[in-house]
Design a protein around this motif. Structure first.
Motif, mmCIF file in Angstrom:
data_model
loop_
_atom_site.group_PDB
_atom_site.id
_atom_site.type_symbol
_atom_site.label_atom_id
_atom_site.label_comp_id
_atom_site.label_asym_id
_atom_site.label_seq_id
_atom_site.Cartn_x
_atom_site.Cartn_y
_atom_site.Cartn_z
ATOM 1 N N THR A 46 56.089 -92.529 -17.761
ATOM 2 C CA THR A 46 57.105 -92.967 -16.826
ATOM 3 C C THR A 46 58.453 -92.893 -17.531
ATOM 4 O O THR A 46 58.508 -92.650 -18.741
ATOM 5 C CB THR A 46 56.850 -94.399 -16.318
ATOM 6 N N GLN A 47 59.514 -93.078 -16.812
ATOM 7 C CA GLN A 47 60.825 -93.031 -17.444
ATOM 8 C C GLN A 47 61.773 -93.992 -16.759
ATOM 9 O O GLN A 47 61.608 -94.324 -15.579
ATOM 10 C CB GLN A 47 61.408 -91.618 -17.436
ATOM 11 N N VAL A 48 62.750 -94.437 -17.536
ATOM 12 C CA VAL A 48 63.763 -95.338 -16.996
ATOM 13 C C VAL A 48 65.137 -94.744 -17.290
ATOM 14 O O VAL A 48 65.318 -94.022 -18.278
ATOM 15 C CB VAL A 48 63.665 -96.755 -17.595
ATOM 16 N N ASP A 49 66.046 -95.045 -16.425
ATOM 17 C CA ASP A 49 67.432 -94.604 -16.606
ATOM 18 C C ASP A 49 68.298 -95.817 -16.896
ATOM 19 O O ASP A 49 68.230 -96.823 -16.184
ATOM 20 C CB ASP A 49 67.947 -93.894 -15.342
ATOM 21 N N PHE A 84 49.325 -95.871 -15.637
ATOM 22 C CA PHE A 84 50.557 -96.627 -15.390
ATOM 23 C C PHE A 84 50.625 -96.904 -13.891
ATOM 24 O O PHE A 84 50.537 -95.960 -13.091
ATOM 25 C CB PHE A 84 51.804 -95.814 -15.782
ATOM 26 N N ASN A 115 53.228 -97.921 -12.536
ATOM 27 C CA ASN A 115 54.582 -97.501 -12.158
ATOM 28 C C ASN A 115 54.895 -96.184 -12.845
ATOM 29 O O ASN A 115 55.272 -96.156 -14.015
ATOM 30 C CB ASN A 115 55.605 -98.570 -12.557
ATOM 31 N N THR A 116 54.701 -95.118 -12.129
ATOM 32 C CA THR A 116 55.075 -93.809 -12.677
ATOM 33 C C THR A 116 56.409 -93.334 -12.127
ATOM 34 O O THR A 116 56.910 -92.284 -12.517
ATOM 35 C CB THR A 116 54.001 -92.755 -12.352
ATOM 36 N N SER A 150 62.271 -96.626 -13.384
ATOM 37 C CA SER A 150 63.171 -97.695 -12.987
ATOM 38 C C SER A 150 64.569 -97.363 -13.496
ATOM 39 O O SER A 150 64.742 -96.418 -14.272
ATOM 40 C CB SER A 150 62.707 -99.035 -13.575
ATOM 41 N N THR A 151 65.524 -98.115 -13.035
ATOM 42 C CA THR A 151 66.901 -97.921 -13.493
ATOM 43 C C THR A 151 67.526 -99.279 -13.809
ATOM 44 O O THR A 151 67.120 -100.299 -13.263
ATOM 45 C CB THR A 151 67.773 -97.214 -12.427
ATOM 46 N N ASP A 164 71.643 -92.670 -20.210
ATOM 47 C CA ASP A 164 70.569 -91.976 -20.907
ATOM 48 C C ASP A 164 69.286 -92.195 -20.113
ATOM 49 O O ASP A 164 69.208 -93.093 -19.261
ATOM 50 C CB ASP A 164 70.398 -92.524 -22.338
ATOM 51 N N THR A 165 68.307 -91.344 -20.384
ATOM 52 C CA THR A 165 66.985 -91.474 -19.778
ATOM 53 C C THR A 165 65.958 -91.679 -20.890
ATOM 54 O O THR A 165 65.940 -90.915 -21.863
ATOM 55 C CB THR A 165 66.622 -90.228 -18.966
ATOM 56 N N ILE A 166 65.145 -92.718 -20.732
ATOM 57 C CA ILE A 166 64.121 -93.030 -21.726
ATOM 58 C C ILE A 166 62.754 -92.759 -21.118
ATOM 59 O O ILE A 166 62.434 -93.275 -20.038
ATOM 60 C CB ILE A 166 64.212 -94.515 -22.154
ATOM 61 N N SER A 167 61.969 -91.959 -21.810
ATOM 62 C CA SER A 167 60.619 -91.638 -21.332
ATOM 63 C C SER A 167 59.576 -92.362 -22.187
ATOM 64 O O SER A 167 59.726 -92.457 -23.406
ATOM 65 C CB SER A 167 60.372 -90.128 -21.403
ATOM 66 N N ILE A 168 58.542 -92.843 -21.526
ATOM 67 C CA ILE A 168 57.434 -93.498 -22.221
ATOM 68 C C ILE A 168 56.156 -92.748 -21.857
ATOM 69 O O ILE A 168 55.847 -92.574 -20.669
ATOM 70 C CB ILE A 168 57.292 -94.981 -21.779
#
Lengths: 201, 184
Positions: free
Chosen positions: A29-32, B43, B45-46, B49-50, B174-178
Motif C-alpha cells: 500500500t502507499q500513503v501520500d 493488507f 487497506n491497499t 491514505s493521504t 512525497d509518496t511512501i510505499s509499504i
C-alpha cells in the motif's frame, strides 16, 4: 455408500487447495504526505551600523539603537556649520530573506532630515538633504531616493534571497542644499525611512 | 437367580462379537487428507491514505516539528516476511523550482516507521541518511523472523533540527510505499 463419502471428501480437499493457490504472498500500500511552506519575507534583526566620512577623516562617533542613529562630529563644534565632505551611514541588516521572488520598496517620511525646533529670526539650517539607497546584497536589486523625493521606483528580484540588506544614508555637505557656511539649528534632525520587502503575488 | 443373569450376559457377548466380525470384513480402507497453506500476506487497506501537514514552517519559513501516524487497518503475513518502506522522492520536495541566492532549504527530510501490530518488527526509513533527495530511498527488514498480524501503522516524523535555514516557498510532498513479502 462409504466409497461415495470418501470420494466426496477428496473432492472437497481439492477445492481447499484451489483457494490456497489464489493467496498472495505479498501485499503493498502507499500513503501520500504533503505540507505547505507559505510565501514569506523576514527581517532578521538589528543592523550593524557603520559611519564613514570623506574626504578627510573625521573621527565620527556613532551610537545607535534599532530605530535611532546618533552621529556627532558631523558638525563643526566651533561654528555649528556642517563639515564639508560626504558623510555616509551604512546599515547592514542581517538575515533578511524572502523565500520566493520579491519586490523592494522604500519610502521616506519627509525626504530630508528635519529639525522641528522652533527658530526665530536669522538664517539657520533646519533641514539636511540626503541620498538614500537600499540594496539587496552586492548584486541584487536596489532602490534609490534623493531628496526631496520621498519614494523610489519599486524594484524586485526573480529569485529567493537570504542575506544582507544594505541601507545607506549619504549626506553631501557643501552643496546648494547642504551649505557648509550656514549654522545648523540646534536639535535633532530626523527622518524616517520605511523599507518594505514583499513576496510577489 | 444370579446364575441365570450371568448366563444371559455371556450370550449377549457372543452375539456382539459375531456382529463385529462382520463389519471388518466389509470395510478395509482409509484415506489421508492433507492440504497446504501457502505463504500469505494481506493488507485490508491497499488503497493507501493521504495526510496534509498544512504549514510545515512558522511564519518565518523555519521548519517546525511535525508528526503523523497512519493507521492502515488489519494486516498480516502468516509466516516470516520481509518489510520494505520506500520514499519515492527521498524527501518531501516542493512543487516550485525557485532560484535562490543565499541559504535556503529546498526539501524536508523525515523518518517513516512501519510495523504490523503493537509488537511487530518495525522498519524505519530515514531519508536524511542518503544525501540526495531526487529519487527513491528504501529501508528493508529482509526477515522479520515471525508471522505478524495486527494494525499496519506508519509513523512519519519531521524533525525541525535538520535545518536552521528558511525553506523555499512551495507545497512539499512525497509518496511512501509499504510492501510485505512472505515469499522469502
Amino acid at each position: 455408500m462409504k466409497k461415495l463419502l470418501a470420494s466426496t471428501a477428496i473432492a472437497g480437499l481439492g477445492i481447499v487447495l484451489s483457494v490456497a493457490a489464489f493467496a498472495l504472498d505479498n501485499a503493498g500500500t502507499q500513503v501520500d504526505i504533503s505540507g505547505n511552506v507559505p510565501k514569506t519575507c523576514h527581517f532578521g534583526g538589528d543592523p550593524v551600523i557603520d559611519y564613514t566620512s570623506g574626504p578627510g577623516s573625521y573621527n565620527g562617533t556613532l551610537s545607535a539603537t534599532a530605530s535611532t542613529i546618533n552621529v556627532t562630529d558631523f558638525v563643526d563644534s566651533a561654528t555649528a556649520n556642517l563639515k564639508p565632505g560626504t558623510h555616509t551611514i551604512e546599515l547592514d541588516f542581517p538575515n533578511v530573506y524572502c523565500n520566493t521572488p520579491f519586490t523592494l520598496d522604500a519610502e521616506l517620511q519627509h525626504g530630508y532630515l528635519k529639525n522641528f525646533t522652533p527658530k526665530g529670526p536669522g538664517q539657520f539650517l533646519d533641514q539636511l538633504h540626503y541620498e538614500f539607497e537600499a540594496r539587496i546584497g552586492n548584486s541584487g536589486p536596489s532602490i534609490a531616493i534623493e531628496s526631496p523625493d520621498k519614494t523610489g521606483t519599486q524594484t524586485g528580484a526573480g529569485y529567493a534571497y537570504n542575506g544582507i540588506l544594505n541601507v545607506d544614508f549619504t549626506i553631501k555637505a557643501g552643496t546648494a542644499q547642504n551649505p557648509t557656511d550656514v549654522p545648523l539649528l540646534a536639535g535633532d534632525f530626523t527622518d524616517t525611512a520605511t523599507i518594505t520587502i514583499s513576496t510577489v503575488p | 437367580m444370579k446364575n441365570i443373569l450371568i448366563a444371559a450376559a455371556s450370550a449377549a457377548l457372543v452375539v456382539g462379537v459375531a456382529t463385529n466380525a462382520l463389519a471388518v470384513s466389509t470395510t478395509g480402507t482409509s484415506v489421508q487428507i492433507n492440504g497446504t497453506v501457502d505463504p500469505t500476506c494481506f493488507f485490508s487497506n491497499t488503497g493507501g491514505s493521504t495526510h496534509n501537514f498544512d504549514d510545515l514552517t512558522n511564519d518565518n519559513a523555519i521548519l517546525l516539528d511535525s508528526s503523523h501516524t497512519f493507521d492502515l487497518g488489519n494486516s498480516y503475513c502468516n509466516k516470516a516476511f520481509s518489510l520494505t518502506v520506500t520514499s519515492a522522492n527521498g524527501a518531501m520536495i516542493p512543487d516550485t523550482n525557485h532560484t535562490a541566492v543565499g541559504s535556503f532549504r529546498g526539501y524536508v527530510d523525515y523518518t517513516a516507521t512501519a510495523k504490523i501490530g503493537a509488537t511487530g518488527t518495525p522498519v524505519m526509513l530515514d531519508t536524511s541518511t542518503v544525501g540526495t533527495h531526487s529519487g527513491p530511498e528504501t529501508a528493508e527488514n529482509t526477515d522479520t523472523g515471525q508471522a505478524e498480524q495486527g494494525n499496519l501503522s506508519l509513523e512519519v516524523n519531521i524533525d525541525s533540527g535538520q535545518s536552521a535555514n528558511p525553506l523555499l516557498q512551495g507545497t512539499y510532498s512525497d509518496t511512501i510505499s509499504i510492501v510485505v513479502d512472505a515469499s522469502i
